[in-house]
Design a protein around this motif. Structure first.
Motif, PDB file in Angstrom:
ATOM      1  N   PHE A 151       0.838  -1.213   0.000  1.00  0.00           N
ATOM      2  CA  PHE A 151       0.000   0.000   0.000  1.00  0.00           C
ATOM      3  C   PHE A 151       0.874   1.265   0.000  1.00  0.00           C
ATOM      4  CE2 PHE A 151      -2.497  -2.382   3.563  1.00  0.00           C
ATOM      5  CZ  PHE A 151      -3.020  -3.290   2.652  1.00  0.00           C
TER       6      PHE A 151
ATOM      7  N   ASP B 212      -2.639  -2.111  -3.516  1.00  0.00           N
ATOM      8  CA  ASP B 212      -3.954  -1.567  -3.158  1.00  0.00           C
ATOM      9  C   ASP B 212      -3.784  -0.154  -2.616  1.00  0.00           C
ATOM     10  OD1 ASP B 212      -6.578  -1.160  -2.511  1.00  0.00           O
ATOM     11  OD2 ASP B 212      -6.659  -2.628  -0.874  1.00  0.00           O
TER      12      ASP B 212
ATOM     13  N   LYS C 193      -6.782   1.933  -2.420  1.00  0.00           N
ATOM     14  CA  LYS C 193      -8.125   2.451  -2.156  1.00  0.00           C
ATOM     15  C   LYS C 193      -8.442   2.444  -0.654  1.00  0.00           C
ATOM     16  CE  LYS C 193     -12.714   1.938  -4.136  1.00  0.00           C
ATOM     17  NZ  LYS C 193     -13.505   1.559  -2.981  1.00  0.00           N
ATOM     18  N   ASP C 194      -9.095   3.458  -0.169  1.00  0.00           N
ATOM     19  CA  ASP C 194      -9.549   3.580   1.239  1.00  0.00           C
ATOM     20  C   ASP C 194      -8.380   3.836   2.206  1.00  0.00           C
ATOM     21  OD1 ASP C 194     -12.227   3.001   0.522  1.00  0.00           O
ATOM     22  OD2 ASP C 194     -11.740   0.861   0.519  1.00  0.00           O
TER      23      ASP C 194
ATOM     24  N   ARG D 142      -7.841  -1.109   4.461  1.00  0.00           N
ATOM     25  CA  ARG D 142      -7.102  -2.017   3.564  1.00  0.00           C
ATOM     26  C   ARG D 142      -6.580  -3.218   4.354  1.00  0.00           C
ATOM     27  NH1 ARG D 142      -3.041   2.103   0.618  1.00  0.00           N
ATOM     28  NH2 ARG D 142      -4.171   3.867   1.526  1.00  0.00           N
TER      29      ARG D 142
ATOM     30  N   ARG E  70      -9.412  -5.652   4.802  1.00  0.00           N
ATOM     31  CA  ARG E  70      -9.704  -6.360   3.557  1.00  0.00           C
ATOM     32  C   ARG E  70      -8.724  -7.522   3.376  1.00  0.00           C
ATOM     33  NH1 ARG E  70     -11.142  -1.709   0.534  1.00  0.00           N
ATOM     34  NH2 ARG E  70      -9.008  -1.407  -0.202  1.00  0.00           N
ATOM     35  N   GLN E  71      -7.463  -7.271   3.634  1.00  0.00           N
ATOM     36  CA  GLN E  71      -6.445  -8.323   3.462  1.00  0.00           C
ATOM     37  C   GLN E  71      -6.568  -9.391   4.550  1.00  0.00           C
ATOM     38  OE1 GLN E  71      -4.822  -8.635   0.718  1.00  0.00           O
ATOM     39  NE2 GLN E  71      -5.661  -6.676   0.026  1.00  0.00           N
TER      40      GLN E  71
ATOM     41  N   CYS F 259       1.087  -7.193   5.074  1.00  0.00           N
ATOM     42  CA  CYS F 259       0.763  -5.931   4.421  1.00  0.00           C
ATOM     43  C   CYS F 259       1.996  -5.031   4.544  1.00  0.00           C
ATOM     44  CB  CYS F 259      -0.423  -5.242   5.078  1.00  0.00           C
ATOM     45  SG  CYS F 259      -1.955  -6.117   4.801  1.00  0.00           S
TER      46      CYS F 259
END
Ligand code: ATP
Length: 523
Positions: free
Chosen positions: A427, A455, A457-458, A463, A466-467, A475
């Motif tokens: 990210f 990623d 977004k947001d 994030r 989501r992961q 991450c």
């Protein structure tokens, strides 16, 4: 960017959990019902973008353990279509049957043995309830083993289960279908959907799917879709033994699709009509089967445990009722969301298959043993696991809901990192100041070794969630400090801990956690 620590983690072993597993698998791109836009096809499923990766990783994990790490086991990929005589020889035409029973009122069809087994599972649930009550009562002093061995109520329940299963096994063995029906009636088993007890007699039903090879109806040949991958190995025994110069003991492994017209095809991907098996046939000297049976039972259990799921999730179930080809058989059962059920079978198949193929083909399927200076038909030890069942086992245990300290929850899919579809998500903290370019550069570097995604977004917290839900173990966040000193934050899915590391160390850090070697070395 910092998160609160987990203090409680729960996911009850209930129907709710199973429903959650199914909907999570759909929502996060793991498993879809086949032909969804036409309202689906019963007991047939498609693996989606993440499911296909998880499935491939399980298959690879098995293949590496069986083929790559054993210099006396080789692989094969035989065809789904086989000469129809194969299935005469293997016994599938005459004996690949399940006992079915219909309910006259609901018109629903059931497997008679499954109705009885489900009845026993209900008794087992009562035992679990007693254990739970006693755990609460005795607290830390509770000794489960002792309780199970001495509590009168538990012993009576266990005794009842044993005697029911024994009678079921004996009746099926003798093909006494009348007694199976009688057992259902004596136990007062009702249709699980309608409650009706108005049953037909129990009948046998062949599970093979038939099809035709050839264009014109008079010359077309009747074929079956293979109901197991094993026979493709047996018919190639001599080809492989000779071309591979294999010496006994040696094994042939194969993964591939199998098809069964299951009577009761429910429980999501646990029982499908089209599924994938991972099988290995180990050819041995007659008389050594007990040794190899114990060896492979142990080896396969170790493989399961290497994935880090708790040992309490597994148990052996040694068979009372043996298939026509076996002299010993055991299942590795797993604690699925609907209770303990077969995940893998370990079968001592004697020389049944090779002898039968010799007889039906007229070709010799023997091994010349130089030490003994004689030829013999080898005995076979089989390990057979359903890839889809393994997927369900891993996925259902991994799915957890954790309560965090600030009274929020997170849904996290704690897949063993070696099996996770995506190993890391990268990210940029924000979408400017050159951070996206840096993050994309990291993805471009890491993608040669791992499945990684980008990623932006947001907010970062979102994030992460989501992961977590999709099961990504790492991450990696690029921020302004990255511009100065080439360091990033790496966050671990399970502990949610974060640390600052140099970009050049990322590959080694991820490898350490996801490398097959790191996991299989535990075996
Ligand atoms: P069950 O008693 O559950 O029907 P089985 O004893 O018939 O299974 P085997 O013939 O020993 O199963 O097949 C080996 C493995 O293949 C099983 O342990 C299971 O993991 C898998 N398998 C069998 N049938 C199915 C199916 N219909 N759907 C998914 N996996 C299956």
């Amino acid at each position: 960017m910092f998160e609160v620590v987990v203090y409680f983690c729960s996911m009850a072993n209930t129907e709710d959990q199973f429903k959650r597993v199914i909907s999570h698998a759909k929502e996060y791109g793991y498993v879809f019902q086949s032909s969804d836009i036409y309202d689906g096809l019963s007991a047939v499923y498609d693996y989606a973008q993440n499911g296909v990766e998880l499935k491939k990783n399980i298959r690879d994990y098995w293949w590496k353990a069986m083929v790559q790490l054993n210099d006396n086991i080789v692989g094969i990929d035989s065809a789904i279509f086989m000469h129809p005589t194969t299935w005469k020889a293997s016994g599938h035409v005459d004996a690949f049957n399940d006992p079915l029973i219909d309910n006259k009122d609901s018109k629903k069809r059931y497997r008679a043995d499954v109705l009885v087994e489900d009845y026993c599972l209900k008794i087992e649930a009562k035992i679990n309830k007693e254990v739970l009550k006693a755990t609460k009562r005795f607290g830390e002093n509770f000794n489960k083993e002792e309780f199970l061995a001495t509590n009168q109520r538990v012993l009576a329940y266990q005794e009842k289960i044993n005697s029911i299963l024994k009678r079921l096994g004996q009746s099926l063995e003798k093909e006494d279908l009348h007694d199976v029906k009688q057992l259902i009636e004596e136990l007062d088993i009702s249709d699980p959907l309608s409650g009706s007890k108005n049953w037909t007699d129990v009948k046998q039903f062949n599970l093979m799917f038939g099809t035709k090879l050839g264009a014109s109806s008079d010359s077309a040949m009747d074929l079956f879709l293979r109901p197991e991958t094993a026979q493709g190995i047996f018919v190639n025994f001599s080809n492989i033994q000779k071309t591979g110069r294999m010496k006994i003991p040696f094994g042939i492994a194969q993964t591939g699709k199998a098809f069964r017209n299951e009577i009761v095809a429910r429980q999501f991907i646990f029982r499908m009509r089209e599924f994938e098996q991972m099988e290995m046939q180990f050819f041995i000297k007659p008389g050594t089967q007990q040794h190899w049976y114990q060896y492979w039972k142990e080896a396969r259990m170790k493989w399961h445990l290497s994935l880090g799921m708790q040992p309490e999730n597994y148990r052996f179930h040694d068979h009372e009722k043996l298939a026509h080809y076996a002299d010993a058989a055991s299942d590795i059962e797993f604690d699925f969301p609907f209770g303990f059920k077969e995940l893998e079978g370990i079968h001592s198949r004697t020389d049944f298959d090779l002898k039968a193929h010799e007889e039906f083909s007229g070709k010799k399927l023997q091994f010349f043993d130089h030490e003994e200076n004689k030829s013999y038909v080898p005995y076979v030890l089989e390990t057979s696991i359903g890839l889809d069942r393994m997927f369900l086992a891993v996925f259902s245990k991994a799915l957890q809901v954790e309560e965090l300290e600030n009274n929020t929850t997170r849904t996290v899919l704690k897949l063993p990192a070696v099996l996770a579809p995506t190993k890391a998500a990268v990210f940029p903290l924000i979408k400017r100041d050159g951070l996206p370019e840096l993050a994309r550069g990291i993805v471009d570097e890491l993608k040669w070794d791992f499945n990684v995604i980008y990623d932006e977004k947001d907010a970062v917290g979102k994030r992460y969630r989501r992961q977590d839900a999709v099961g990504t173990p790492f991450c990696i966040t690029v921020d302004h400090e990255t511009l100065e000193n080439n360091t990033v934050t790496i966050r671990q899915r399970d502990s949610m801990s974060q640390k600052r590391v140099n970009v050049k160390d990322l590959k080694a850090i991820i490898s350490e956690e996801v490398d097959v070697k790191h996991w299989l070395k535990k075996i």
